[in-house]
Structures are given as C-alpha cells and as structure tokens.
Design a protein around this motif. Structure first.
Motif, mmCIF file in Angstrom:
data_model
loop_
_atom_site.group_PDB
_atom_site.id
_atom_site.type_symbol
_atom_site.label_atom_id
_atom_site.label_comp_id
_atom_site.label_asym_id
_atom_site.label_seq_id
_atom_site.Cartn_x
_atom_site.Cartn_y
_atom_site.Cartn_z
ATOM 1 N N VAL A 51 -1.648 3.525 5.318
ATOM 2 C CA VAL A 51 -0.441 3.722 5.942
ATOM 3 C C VAL A 51 0.611 3.092 4.815
ATOM 4 C CG1 VAL A 51 0.826 3.543 8.094
ATOM 5 C CG2 VAL A 51 -1.718 4.210 8.064
ATOM 6 N N LEU A 52 1.713 3.704 4.550
ATOM 7 C CA LEU A 52 2.603 3.155 3.806
ATOM 8 C C LEU A 52 4.021 3.030 4.482
ATOM 9 C CD1 LEU A 52 1.958 5.075 0.742
ATOM 10 C CD2 LEU A 52 1.114 3.071 1.125
ATOM 11 N N ILE A 53 4.684 1.864 4.231
ATOM 12 C CA ILE A 53 6.129 1.765 4.629
ATOM 13 C C ILE A 53 6.915 1.283 3.139
ATOM 14 C CG2 ILE A 53 7.981 0.555 5.619
ATOM 15 C CD1 ILE A 53 6.230 0.471 7.989
ATOM 16 N N GLU A 54 7.680 2.160 2.651
ATOM 17 C CA GLU A 54 8.494 1.914 1.299
ATOM 18 C C GLU A 54 7.486 1.620 0.349
ATOM 19 O OE1 GLU A 54 11.401 -1.223 2.267
ATOM 20 O OE2 GLU A 54 12.556 0.008 3.724
ATOM 21 N N ASP A 55 6.405 2.226 0.272
ATOM 22 C CA ASP A 55 5.289 2.148 -0.960
ATOM 23 C C ASP A 55 4.560 1.172 -0.854
ATOM 24 O OD1 ASP A 55 4.233 3.606 -3.145
ATOM 25 O OD2 ASP A 55 5.188 2.314 -4.348
ATOM 26 N N GLU A 56 4.691 0.324 0.310
ATOM 27 C CA GLU A 56 3.853 -1.033 0.634
ATOM 28 C C GLU A 56 2.592 -0.546 1.563
ATOM 29 O OE1 GLU A 56 3.741 -3.993 -0.543
ATOM 30 O OE2 GLU A 56 5.366 -3.392 -2.100
ATOM 31 N N VAL A 57 1.386 -0.759 1.311
ATOM 32 C CA VAL A 57 0.328 -0.461 2.311
ATOM 33 C C VAL A 57 0.320 -1.600 3.449
ATOM 34 C CG1 VAL A 57 -2.302 -0.325 2.639
ATOM 35 C CG2 VAL A 57 -1.135 0.350 0.393
ATOM 36 N N ILE A 58 0.413 -1.056 4.646
ATOM 37 C CA ILE A 58 0.467 -1.824 5.757
ATOM 38 C C ILE A 58 -0.681 -1.819 6.563
ATOM 39 C CG2 ILE A 58 3.063 -1.940 5.731
ATOM 40 C CD1 ILE A 58 2.612 -0.118 8.386
ATOM 41 N N GLY A 59 -1.582 -0.949 6.265
ATOM 42 C CA GLY A 59 -2.702 -0.804 7.226
ATOM 43 C C GLY A 59 -3.526 0.697 6.563
ATOM 44 N N THR A 60 -4.212 0.866 7.333
ATOM 45 C CA THR A 60 -5.124 2.290 7.082
ATOM 46 C C THR A 60 -5.457 3.040 8.430
ATOM 47 O OG1 THR A 60 -7.468 1.188 7.340
ATOM 48 C CG2 THR A 60 -6.384 1.387 4.858
ATOM 49 N N ILE A 61 -5.428 4.160 8.269
ATOM 50 C CA ILE A 61 -6.202 5.042 9.496
ATOM 51 C C ILE A 61 -7.291 5.445 8.759
ATOM 52 C CG2 ILE A 61 -4.762 7.189 8.456
ATOM 53 C CD1 ILE A 61 -4.548 8.106 11.449
ATOM 54 N N LYS A 85 -1.688 12.327 8.641
ATOM 55 C CA LYS A 85 -1.489 11.451 9.731
ATOM 56 C C LYS A 85 -0.995 10.148 9.275
ATOM 57 C CE LYS A 85 -2.093 14.415 12.897
ATOM 58 N NZ LYS A 85 -1.093 14.684 13.472
ATOM 59 N N SER A 86 -1.446 9.694 8.358
ATOM 60 C CA SER A 86 -1.133 8.199 7.832
ATOM 61 C C SER A 86 0.348 8.195 7.280
ATOM 62 C CB SER A 86 -2.071 7.671 6.444
ATOM 63 O OG SER A 86 -1.831 8.283 5.590
ATOM 64 N N HIS A 87 0.678 9.337 6.654
ATOM 65 C CA HIS A 87 2.138 9.553 6.377
ATOM 66 C C HIS A 87 2.969 9.568 7.563
ATOM 67 C CE1 HIS A 87 5.553 10.859 4.010
ATOM 68 N NE2 HIS A 87 5.746 11.737 4.968
ATOM 69 N N GLU A 88 2.581 10.269 8.372
ATOM 70 C CA GLU A 88 3.436 10.489 9.869
ATOM 71 C C GLU A 88 3.475 8.944 10.342
ATOM 72 O OE1 GLU A 88 2.438 12.589 13.974
ATOM 73 O OE2 GLU A 88 1.831 13.679 12.461
ATOM 74 N N LEU A 89 2.635 8.423 10.548
ATOM 75 C CA LEU A 89 2.288 7.037 11.074
ATOM 76 C C LEU A 89 3.355 6.011 10.358
ATOM 77 C CD1 LEU A 89 1.557 5.019 13.261
ATOM 78 C CD2 LEU A 89 -0.656 4.598 11.931
ATOM 79 N N GLY A 90 3.349 6.072 8.995
ATOM 80 C CA GLY A 90 4.192 5.472 8.312
ATOM 81 C C GLY A 90 5.773 5.635 8.483
ATOM 82 N N LEU A 93 6.612 4.413 11.977
ATOM 83 C CA LEU A 93 6.762 2.888 12.017
ATOM 84 C C LEU A 93 8.077 2.471 11.340
ATOM 85 C CD1 LEU A 93 3.248 1.765 11.508
ATOM 86 C CD2 LEU A 93 4.287 1.483 13.441
ATOM 87 N N ALA A 94 8.276 3.040 10.092
ATOM 88 C CA ALA A 94 9.571 2.854 9.498
ATOM 89 C C ALA A 94 10.686 2.950 10.205
ATOM 90 C CB ALA A 94 9.710 3.484 7.981
ATOM 91 N N ALA A 95 10.833 4.244 11.100
ATOM 92 C CA ALA A 95 11.965 4.389 11.615
ATOM 93 C C ALA A 95 12.018 3.462 13.032
ATOM 94 C CB ALA A 95 11.892 5.781 12.167
ATOM 95 N N GLY A 99 9.758 -1.273 12.784
ATOM 96 C CA GLY A 99 9.192 -1.000 11.249
ATOM 97 C C GLY A 99 10.374 -1.110 10.557
ATOM 98 N N ALA A 100 11.702 -0.906 11.009
ATOM 99 C CA ALA A 100 13.138 -1.139 10.081
ATOM 100 C C ALA A 100 13.332 -2.380 9.505
ATOM 101 C CB ALA A 100 14.227 -0.749 10.922
ATOM 102 N N HIS A 101 12.576 -3.423 10.227
ATOM 103 C CA HIS A 101 13.012 -4.795 9.863
ATOM 104 C C HIS A 101 11.285 -5.361 9.125
ATOM 105 C CE1 HIS A 101 16.681 -4.773 11.562
ATOM 106 N NE2 HIS A 101 16.122 -4.435 12.671
ATOM 107 N N PHE A 102 10.715 -4.308 8.945
ATOM 108 C CA PHE A 102 9.264 -4.906 8.607
ATOM 109 C C PHE A 102 9.171 -5.139 6.911
ATOM 110 C CE2 PHE A 102 4.701 -4.950 8.350
ATOM 111 C CZ PHE A 102 4.333 -4.337 7.100
ATOM 112 N N HIS A 103 8.845 -6.206 6.509
ATOM 113 C CA HIS A 103 8.652 -6.733 5.219
ATOM 114 C C HIS A 103 7.328 -7.165 4.963
ATOM 115 C CE1 HIS A 103 12.968 -6.345 4.710
ATOM 116 N NE2 HIS A 103 13.154 -7.126 5.776
#
Length: 105
Positions: A51-61, A85-90, A93-95, A99-103
C-alpha cells in the motif's frame, strides 16, 4: 529498507544476505505483488501487495490460505486484485485527513 534490515539482522553472515534480499524487493516492486509459498508456515501460501502513499510503502494488503486451497487459485489474478485494492486503499488514505498529513519515517 536497508536500515530496517540492519536493525533486525546484525550478524555479519545475515548482512551478507542484503544484496539478494534487495533484488527480491525490487522484483516485488516491479511485479506489484508477491506470492510466498510456505515461508512462514509450511502449509500456508501468502499473497501480498504494498500500500503506497506518494511512492512510500506504508503497509501491505494480504491474502493467506492453505496450500491445498491455493492449488485452485490463479496467482496472477489474486495479485491483480490485491494490487487494485492496495492502490484503492492508498488513494483513500492519502485523501483522508490523517493521510494528507502522513509522512513515512
């Protein structure tokens, strides 16, 4: 990833494994998912996608099932569903406000 590896595996013999592990990680990244046959439990098959946010792996499905059940599954089809599903989840979370403040650290 290297820092995580080094923190977990401090022995020199283990450290020598890094190049092969890095190649495996790059292959998973390229494929978008991985399949593990009995790596954690000899009777279990695991499918996973990052599961990615801004090309960073934050977890897995993941999906885990018995080897017996996995005989009836199509690895590529399961991988495709997990990647979607991992793309959808990412994206969710990003939205989200959190997630918008996730670093990633």
């Amino acid at each position: 990833m290297r820092k995580l590896f080094e923190a977990q595996y401090k022995d020199a013999a283990d450290q020598a494994l890094w190049p092969s592990i890095w190649e495996e990680l790059k292959a998973v990244r390229k494929a978008g998912y991985c399949v593990s046959y009995g790596d954690l439990d000899s009777d279990v098959v695991g499918f996973g996608a990052p599961v990615l946010i801004e090309d960073e792996v934050i977890g897995t499905i993941s999906l885990v099932c018995s080897k017996e059940r996995a005989k009836f599954l199509n690895d590529a089809a399961i991988g495709a569903v997990l990647m979607a599903k991992s793309h959808e989840l990412g994206m969710v979370l990003a939205a989200s406000e959190d997630g918008a403040h996730f670093h990633p650290s």
